[in-house]
Design an enzyme around this catalytic site. Structure first.
Site, mmCIF file in Angstrom:
data_model
loop_
_atom_site.group_PDB
_atom_site.id
_atom_site.type_symbol
_atom_site.label_atom_id
_atom_site.label_comp_id
_atom_site.label_asym_id
_atom_site.label_seq_id
_atom_site.Cartn_x
_atom_site.Cartn_y
_atom_site.Cartn_z
ATOM 1 N N ARG A 1 -10.454 4.125 -2.082
ATOM 2 C CA ARG A 1 -9.977 3.384 -0.893
ATOM 3 C C ARG A 1 -10.214 4.241 0.350
ATOM 4 O O ARG A 1 -9.401 5.082 0.692
ATOM 5 C CB ARG A 1 -8.485 3.091 -1.017
ATOM 6 C CG ARG A 1 -8.098 2.075 -2.079
ATOM 7 C CD ARG A 1 -6.592 1.816 -2.011
ATOM 8 N NE ARG A 1 -6.187 0.636 -2.740
ATOM 9 C CZ ARG A 1 -5.705 0.650 -3.996
ATOM 10 N NH1 ARG A 1 -5.592 1.784 -4.649
ATOM 11 N NH2 ARG A 1 -5.341 -0.478 -4.578
ATOM 12 N N CYS B 1 -9.508 -3.742 -10.630
ATOM 13 C CA CYS B 1 -9.019 -2.507 -10.009
ATOM 14 C C CYS B 1 -7.686 -2.706 -9.291
ATOM 15 O O CYS B 1 -7.223 -1.820 -8.589
ATOM 16 C CB CYS B 1 -10.059 -1.929 -9.055
ATOM 17 S SG CYS B 1 -10.410 -3.001 -7.657
ATOM 18 N N HIS C 1 0.818 -1.218 0.000
ATOM 19 C CA HIS C 1 0.000 0.000 0.000
ATOM 20 C C HIS C 1 0.847 1.261 0.000
ATOM 21 O O HIS C 1 0.406 2.325 -0.419
ATOM 22 C CB HIS C 1 -1.012 -0.045 1.143
ATOM 23 C CG HIS C 1 -2.164 -0.936 0.818
ATOM 24 N ND1 HIS C 1 -2.311 -2.187 1.352
ATOM 25 C CD2 HIS C 1 -3.181 -0.785 -0.077
ATOM 26 C CE1 HIS C 1 -3.389 -2.762 0.828
ATOM 27 N NE2 HIS C 1 -3.935 -1.930 -0.037
ATOM 28 N N GLU D 1 -11.352 -10.860 -4.548
ATOM 29 C CA GLU D 1 -9.914 -10.807 -4.272
ATOM 30 C C GLU D 1 -9.420 -12.015 -3.497
ATOM 31 O O GLU D 1 -8.273 -12.061 -3.066
ATOM 32 C CB GLU D 1 -9.477 -9.511 -3.588
ATOM 33 C CG GLU D 1 -10.487 -8.714 -2.868
ATOM 34 C CD GLU D 1 -9.942 -7.375 -2.359
ATOM 35 O OE1 GLU D 1 -8.929 -6.869 -2.858
ATOM 36 O OE2 GLU D 1 -10.551 -6.849 -1.421
ATOM 37 N N ARG E 1 2.235 -10.072 -0.750
ATOM 38 C CA ARG E 1 2.419 -8.969 -1.703
ATOM 39 C C ARG E 1 3.412 -7.922 -1.206
ATOM 40 O O ARG E 1 3.808 -7.042 -1.946
ATOM 41 C CB ARG E 1 1.059 -8.328 -2.039
ATOM 42 C CG ARG E 1 0.419 -7.605 -0.889
ATOM 43 C CD ARG E 1 -1.020 -7.242 -1.193
ATOM 44 N NE ARG E 1 -1.193 -5.871 -1.622
ATOM 45 C CZ ARG E 1 -2.373 -5.274 -1.734
ATOM 46 N NH1 ARG E 1 -3.492 -5.934 -1.473
ATOM 47 N NH2 ARG E 1 -2.465 -4.026 -2.108
ATOM 48 N N ASN F 1 -4.480 -7.419 -6.835
ATOM 49 C CA ASN F 1 -3.338 -7.366 -5.896
ATOM 50 C C ASN F 1 -3.488 -8.459 -4.850
ATOM 51 O O ASN F 1 -2.552 -9.190 -4.553
ATOM 52 C CB ASN F 1 -3.282 -6.016 -5.183
ATOM 53 C CG ASN F 1 -3.147 -4.864 -6.143
ATOM 54 O OD1 ASN F 1 -2.718 -5.066 -7.266
ATOM 55 N ND2 ASN F 1 -3.521 -3.673 -5.708
ATOM 56 N N ASP F 2 -4.696 -8.535 -4.292
ATOM 57 C CA ASP F 2 -4.924 -9.557 -3.280
ATOM 58 C C ASP F 2 -5.195 -10.915 -3.905
ATOM 59 O O ASP F 2 -4.754 -11.936 -3.386
ATOM 60 C CB ASP F 2 -6.084 -9.154 -2.368
ATOM 61 C CG ASP F 2 -5.623 -8.165 -1.311
ATOM 62 O OD1 ASP F 2 -4.573 -8.421 -0.701
ATOM 63 O OD2 ASP F 2 -6.288 -7.141 -1.112
ATOM 64 N N ARG G 1 -15.310 2.043 -1.836
ATOM 65 C CA ARG G 1 -15.073 0.745 -1.191
ATOM 66 C C ARG G 1 -15.162 0.921 0.311
ATOM 67 O O ARG G 1 -14.566 1.844 0.867
ATOM 68 C CB ARG G 1 -13.688 0.215 -1.556
ATOM 69 C CG ARG G 1 -13.384 -1.069 -0.791
ATOM 70 C CD ARG G 1 -12.087 -1.678 -1.186
ATOM 71 N NE ARG G 1 -10.949 -0.971 -0.632
ATOM 72 C CZ ARG G 1 -9.688 -1.315 -0.887
ATOM 73 N NH1 ARG G 1 -9.443 -2.312 -1.717
ATOM 74 N NH2 ARG G 1 -8.694 -0.660 -0.348
HETATM 75 C C1 PEP Z 1 -6.555 -5.285 -4.759
HETATM 76 O O1 PEP Z 1 -6.354 -6.082 -3.839
HETATM 77 O O2 PEP Z 1 -6.268 -5.520 -5.950
HETATM 78 C C2 PEP Z 1 -7.153 -3.978 -4.477
HETATM 79 C C3 PEP Z 1 -7.501 -3.169 -5.449
HETATM 80 O O3 PEP Z 1 -7.269 -3.616 -3.168
HETATM 81 P P1 PEP Z 1 -6.008 -3.125 -2.289
HETATM 82 O O4 PEP Z 1 -4.826 -2.966 -3.187
HETATM 83 O O5 PEP Z 1 -6.396 -1.844 -1.643
HETATM 84 O O6 PEP Z 1 -5.858 -4.246 -1.311
HETATM 85 MG MG MG Z 2 -7.306 -5.671 -1.966
#
Ligand code: PEP
Ligand code: MG
Length: 574
Positions: A290, A496, A183, A425, A459, A448-449, A326
Site C-alpha cells: 500500500r 488481498c 485503515h 474492489e 467500512r 474490504n472495499d 499498488r
Molecule cells: C481492499 O479494499 O480490500 C484492499 C485490500 O484495499 P484497502 O484496504 O487498502 O482499501
Molecule cells: Mg481497497
C-alpha cells in the site's frame, strides 16, 4: 458505561482489530469536546467571566505563537505561516466567537456556508485551544513524543495519526469508533500493536494514568484489572505462546493442502521496511504494497527518486520473491495535509485512488516511472486500486506505455514484461471482470472495499458493523464471477482484503477458486496452519454450499464448523 464493573475493575467490549495482549497506563487523547452546560450568570459574575475568557485568549495566542515558532524553525517559514490563519481567527476574538455562533445557526437552518466549511478545521483548532484553556485542560500529548510506554485511548485515530505513533512507546490502542477494515485497524495489524475499536464512548469515560489491560484478540479493555484477571490473562498468554510456537514450526513449510494443492500466501505491507516481516512470517512474496503510506506524514510529496529508492528497497530485499506494488490509493480515509483535497460528503465514493491518479498526472507519472525503474532490480508487479470499469484500466495502461517509452528514450532500464493487474474492489469491476481480464495480467480482489461497495456498508462505521458480512451471498457470487472470468483468460486471482487473513474463511476462498491469499504478515502463519490441514475437496464443498445458500450466517457457520473440526487448536487460545 462499562459493560461490567467488579471489584473496582471496569470492562469495556469493542471490535478486536489487532491481536495481542498488553498492559500499562492509558493515555487519553483527542477526546470529543466536553459538553458545555449553559449557565445563567448573575450581573456580578460577568466581569470575572470576561476576565476568564480574556486570559484564555491571551494564553491561546501565546500557544499558537510558540507552535508557529517551532514549526518555522523545524520545517521552514512557509509551513510556519500556516498558523497565520489561526492567529487571524484569534485576532478579532469577538468576531471569531460570533462566527462560530453564526455557523451553528447556519447548520441548524440547513444552510451550509461554503467559506465556513473550508475554515472549519482552523476554527475548530482555535476554539478547542481556547476551550481547553478556559477549562484548564492540559494540551494533548504529541503522539510523536510520548514520554513513556502507554495504551492510547482516543475517540478516533486517523491513518496519519497512526502512522506517526512511536511504535516503541505505544503498547496498544483503543478507540470509540472504527471497524475491522478501517485503515487505522489495518495499520495497527501492520505495526503489530494490539488494538480495539468501536468502544463507543470509552475515551470520555477514562482518564490518563489509569492502569489497563487490552486484549486485542477478544476486544476487551479492562481498566484497573484485579489480580485474578491478571492471573487469568497470564495463563492465556502462556497458551498463546505455545500455539505461536506450533505455527513457527511451519515457517519454512509451503501452504499446501492435504491433497497436494499449493496455495501462495503473500503479505500486505505498508512500507519497504516491512519486508523483514514478510520473510520472518514465511510469506511467498508481497501481494499488496500500500504505497500511500509513503505519502502520509511527509512535508512534501515524495518525488520519483524517493519512491524509486523505496520500491527498489522492497524489491531487492525480497528478490526473487514477487512484490506487487499498488499505485496510490489516496482519498477515502487517507488524506494528505499538504495536498488540497476537497471535503466530500461521500469520500469513499468520491475522489479516490485511480480516479485521483488519472487526474493528477504529475503524481501518477512520478509513481509509475519509479515503479518501472525499480522493476529492473527485482521481481516487481503493479496493480491499480478501485478500478470501476474498462476505460480507467485502459487509460492507466496507456500511461504506463507512455512512460515506458520515455524511459527507453532516456536509456533507463525497466522490466519490459512488468505484470500489471487490476484490483477488483467495486461490484462493477467484478461484473465486467471478463472485459477487464483482456487488459490485465492478474486480478487481486480487495474484499474490504468490495464488501463496503456491494453491501452499501461504510467500512469505517461501527454502528453498522454487523451488516458488514464477508460471507454475504452477494460477495460469494461476486468472487465466483471474478475467478471464472480470470481463469477463462488464464489469469491468477488473489484476495488481498482482510478476508484473506482469516483462517475461518480460507476454505471458502480456495473453494471458490482463488489462487493466492495476501494478508498482514502476522496473520499468515495461522492461515498456513489451516490450509495444511484442509483437503481441497472440502474447500470446494464449502464453496458449493455457499453458492447455493441464501444466508450469510449459515455460510459463516459452515465455514466455522469445518475449520474448527480440522484445526481445533487454532481456535483454542481465546
Ligand atoms: C481492499 O479494499 O480490500 C484492499 C485490500 O484495499 P484497502 O484496504 O487498502 O482499501
Ligand atoms: Mg481497497
Amino acid at each position: 458505561m462499562p459493560e461490567t464493573q467488579h471489584n473496582g475493575e471496569k470492562t469495556f467490549r469493542g471490535i478486536p482489530v489487532s491481536t495481542g495482549i498488553c498492559r500499562g497506563k492509558i493515555l487519553v487523547l483527542g477526546r470529543a469536546l466536553p459538553t458545555i452546560a449553559q449557565r445563567h450568570l448573575a450581573d456580578g459574575d460577568l466581569a470575572e467571566e470576561v476576565n476568564r475568557l480574556e486570559k484564555a485568549l491571551v494564553k491561546t495566542r501565546q500557544q499558537i505563537l510558540d507552535v508557529q515558532r517551532k514549526v518555522s524553525e523545524g520545517m521552514g517559514a512557509e509551513e510556519g505561516s500556516i498558523f497565520d490563519a489561526h492567529l487571524l481567527v484569534l485576532e478579532d476574538a469577538e468576531h471569531a466567537w460570533h462566527t462560530v455562533a453564526e455557523r451553528y445557526a447556519a447548520t441548524l437552518s440547513g444552510i451550509e456556508d461554503e467559506y465556513l466549511r473550508e475554515r472549519a478545521t482552523d476554527l475548530r483548532d482555535v476554539t478547542t485551544r481556547v476551550l481547553n484553556n478556559l477549562l484548564g485542560l492540559e494540551e494533548e500529548a504529541e503522539l510523536r513524543h510520548l514520554k513513556e510506554p502507554c495504551i492510547i485511548v482516543s475517540h478516533d485515530l486517523t491513518p496519519s495519526n497512526t502512522a506517526q505513533l512511536d511504535k516503541h512507546k505505544v503498547l496498544g490502542f483503543a478507540t470509540d469508533v472504527g471497524s475491522k477494515t478501517s485503515h487505522t485497524a489495518i495499520m495497527a495489524r501492520s505495526l503489530r500493536i494490539p488494538a480495539i475499536v468501536g468502544l463507543k464512548d470509552v475515551s470520555g469515560q477514562l482518564v490518563s494514568g489509569q492502569q489497563a489491560l487490552l486484549d486485542g484478540h477478544s476486544g476487551v479493555l479492562v481498566i484497573n484489572p484485579t489480580d485474578q484477571t491478571l492471573f487469568e490473562y497470564g495463563q492465556l498468554m502462556l497458551r498463546q505462546a505455545t500455539a505461536q510456537q506450533q505455527l513457527r514450526d511451519l515457517l519454512r513449510e509451503p501452504a499446501v493442502t492435504l491433497d497436494g494443492h499449493r496455495v501462495l500466501l503473500n503479505a500486505n505491507i505498508e512500507q519497504a521496511a516491512d519486508a523483514e516481516q514478510v520473510k520472518a512470517n514465511g510469506a511467498d512474496g508481497v501481494g499488496l504494497f500500500r504505497t500511500e503510506y509513503l505519502f502520509l506524514n511527509r512535508e512534501h510529496l515524495p518525488g520519483e527518486e524517493q519512491q524509486y529508492q523505496d520500491y527498489r528497497a522492497a524489491a531487492t530485499t525480497l528478490k526473487p520473491l514477487p512484490v506487487v506494488i499498488r499505485t496510490l490509493d489516496l482519498g477515502g480515509d487517507k488524506f494528505l495535509a499538504h495536498m488540497q483535497m476537497p471535503t466530500e460528503l461521500n469520500p469513499f465514493l468520491g475522489w479516490r485512488a485511480i480516479r485521483i491518479s488519472l487526474q493528477e498526472r504529475d503524481i501518477f507519472r512520478a509513481q509509475l516511472r519509479a515503479i518501472l525503474r525499480a522493476s529492473a532490480e527485482g521481481n516487481l508487479r503493479m496493480m491499480y486500486p478501485m478500478i470501476s470499469g474498462l476505460d480507467e484500466l485502459k487509460q492507466a495502461n496507456a500511461l504506463v506505455e507512455e512512460y515506458k517509452a520515455e524511459l527507453r528514450q532516456e536509456k533507463l532500464p525497466f522490466d519490459e514484461d512488468l505484470q500489471v493487474g487490476a484490483m477488483i474492489e467495486t461490484p462493477s469491476a467484478a461484473i465486467v471482470a471478463d472485459s477487464l481480464a483482456k487488459h490485465a495480467r492478474f486480478f487481486s480482489i480487495g474484499t474490504n472495499d468490495l464488501i463496503q461497495y456491494s453491501l452499501a456498508v461504510d467500512r469505517m462505521n461501527e454502528k453498522i458493523a454487523h451488516l458488514y458480512e464477508p460471507t454475504h451471498p452477494a460477495i460469494v457470487r461476486l468472487i465466483k464471477i471474478t475467478v471464472e472470468a480470470a481463469h477463462n483468460h488464464k489469469l491468477q486471482v488473489s484476495v488481498c482484503g482482510e478476508m484473506a487473513g482469516d483462517p475461518v474463511l480460507a476454505p471458502l476462498l480456495l473453494g471458490l477458486g482463488v489462487d493466492e491469499l495476501s494478508a498482514a504478515p502476522s496473520l499468515l502463519p495461522s492461515v498456513k496452519f489451516l490450509i495444511r490441514r484442509l483437503k481441497r475437496t472440502e474447500a470446494q464443498e464449502v464453496a458449493a454450499f455457499a453458492l447455493n445458500c441464501e444466508s450469510a450466517a449459515e455460510i459463516l457457520a459452515r465455514c466455522q464448523e469445518l475449520t474448527r473440526a480440522i484445526a481445533p487448536t487454532l481456535f483454542e487460545t481465546t
